[in-house]
Design an enzyme around this catalytic site. Structure first.
Site, PDB file in Angstrom:
ATOM      1  N   GLU A 195      29.056  34.613 -30.753  1.00  0.00           N
ATOM      2  CA  GLU A 195      29.459  33.759 -30.258  1.00  0.00           C
ATOM      3  C   GLU A 195      28.996  32.320 -30.717  1.00  0.00           C
ATOM      4  OE1 GLU A 195      28.165  32.517 -25.865  1.00  0.00           O
ATOM      5  OE2 GLU A 195      27.866  34.694 -26.063  1.00  0.00           O
ATOM      6  N   CYS A 209      28.763  37.353 -24.623  1.00  0.00           N
ATOM      7  CA  CYS A 209      27.649  38.189 -24.955  1.00  0.00           C
ATOM      8  C   CYS A 209      28.136  39.708 -25.001  1.00  0.00           C
ATOM      9  CB  CYS A 209      26.407  37.974 -24.026  1.00  0.00           C
ATOM     10  SG  CYS A 209      25.965  36.439 -23.900  1.00  0.00           S
ATOM     11  N   HIS A 248      22.337  43.660 -19.891  1.00  0.00           N
ATOM     12  CA  HIS A 248      22.375  42.288 -20.460  1.00  0.00           C
ATOM     13  C   HIS A 248      21.560  41.353 -19.857  1.00  0.00           C
ATOM     14  CE1 HIS A 248      23.564  38.523 -22.461  1.00  0.00           C
ATOM     15  NE2 HIS A 248      24.067  38.043 -21.128  1.00  0.00           N
TER      16      HIS A 248
END
EC number: 2.3.3.10
Length: 383
Positions: free
Chosen positions: A80, A112, A234
């Site tokens: 990103e 992400c 994450h």
């Protein structure tokens, strides 16, 4: 049935590092707010001649040196922090590494979550052609406004993975659960070099996507939670993974201990947020710091703001220890150049416009560097 998964994996980061205790002192904040409240200690900061391409190329080069390029016909770059609105950053890596021309190269973006999209795409390629191999690279720089709420959760890093049949490290199992919802919890406008984040909404979106993707995973034949031995989440900061683990325990009614998370935090708490690479740098950390993974099932929760989540599992191969390479990243982390707060601010505000030619000073000791702008095009070179 052919098993497919992660055959090799590598991690790279930046030349510089800023201790969060120094950031806390400069901002007049109790250091415990970062060390304990976020679960973070250090933050990787790119030098003027580093960016997502150079980090990704470094991680990929280390991996390719071990595996060679035979059978690799796809390079998927997930980020990103793209450096061009049209050309894939993977194309720069393709050139720097001298990869074969008979190869598809593309860039994938969804905050992400992009690295997991690349992984799942690679699994599909190999299911169709078991002789093929796919190089997946995810590389990001997390950058927020100076003195903003997201500032202590910045960071930088890259992960490269070779996806193949009969993998040496982790077999990815076929069942998966997905979830998507249009949420403005985090975004970066085209005319901004820093991201915008609504922290409270982002946490809610993260947890909603976790519950939703877990439910879909179960609906699609996923393993009961009692059959999952380790969990990876994450990690924009390591405390977020703890929040996710507690939410999953609450959602499923299972008793989940947090000790199964600790080994996955070792690298991320010293890298900072690596966006799409964070869950997979967590995987590397788990493989490097947990000596009892043979045959264990690992649950993966991948999240990307905006928002998308996916839950899936992988089984660690019995002989995984024979295929681990701890030295490159552990040495790199230990040898980073510690910068001052003022140096960090200067680097944060340094942005080269594409309209003017410029050369960057030679700073990084990594194998590749961003050399500057020429004719509006980014220039890269071996270091």
């Amino acid at each position: 049935m052919t098993t497919i998964g992660i055959h090799d994996i590598e991690l790279a980061t930046t030349h510089n590092v800023l201790p969060l205790a120094d950031l806390a002192a400069a901002r007049g904040v109790d250091p415990a707010k970062f060390e304990i409240g976020l679960g973070q200690s250090l933050m990787s900061v790119p030098a003027v001649d580093e960016d997502p391409v150079t980090m990704g190329a470094t991680a990929a080069a280390r991996l390719i040196e071990r595996t060679g390029t035979e059978g690799i016909r796809s390079l998927l770059f997930a980020t990103e922090s793209g450096v061009d609105q049209s050309k894939s950053a993977g194309m720069f890596i393709h050139g720097l590494l001298g990869l074969p021309q008979a190869m598809r190269v593309a860039e994938i973006k969804q905050a992400c979550y992009a690295g997991t999209v690349a992984l799942q795409s690679a699994l599909g390629v190999i299911a169709r052609d078991p002789e093929a191999k796919v190089l997946v690279v995810m590389s990001d720089i997390a950058k927020y406004e100076l003195a903003g709420s997201g500032e202590p959760t910045q960071g930088a890093g890259a992960v490269a993975m070779l996806i193949s049949a009969d993998p040496a490290l982790v077999e990815i199992e076929p069942a998966t659960g997905v979830y998507s919802a249009d949420v403005d919890d985090f975004w970066r406008p085209n005319d901004s070099t820093t991201a915008v984040v609504d922290g409270a909404l982002s946490l809610k979106a993260y947890l909603d996507a976790l519950s939703g993707s877990w439910d879909d995973y179960q609906a699609n034949g996923g393993h009961p939670i009692g059959e999952i031995d380790r969990f990876l989440y994450h990690q924009p900061f390591t405390k977020m993974a703890r929040k996710g683990h507690r939410e999953l325990a609450k959602h499923t009614g299972a008793e989940l201990t947090e000790d199964v998370l600790e080994a996955s935090f070792e690298y991320n708490r010293n890298l900072g947020n690596t966006y799409g690479a964070s869950i997979y740098s967590g995987l590397i950390s788990l493989l490097h710091h947990d000596d009892d993974l043979a045959g264990k099932r690992v649950g993966f929760y991948s999240y990307g703001s905006g928002s998308a989540g996916e839950f899936f599992t992988g089984v660690v191969r019995d002989d995984y220890r024979e295929h681990l390479y701890r030295e490159p990243i552990q040495s790199e982390l230990a040898e980073r150049n510690v910068i001052t707060f003022d140096e960090y601010v200067e680097l944060h505000e340094n942005v080269l416009p594409s309209q003017a030619d410029a050369e960057t000073p030679r700073v990084t000791k990594a194998p590749f560097r961003f050399a500057g702008i020429k004719g509006g095009a980014r220039q890269y070179e071996a270091n």
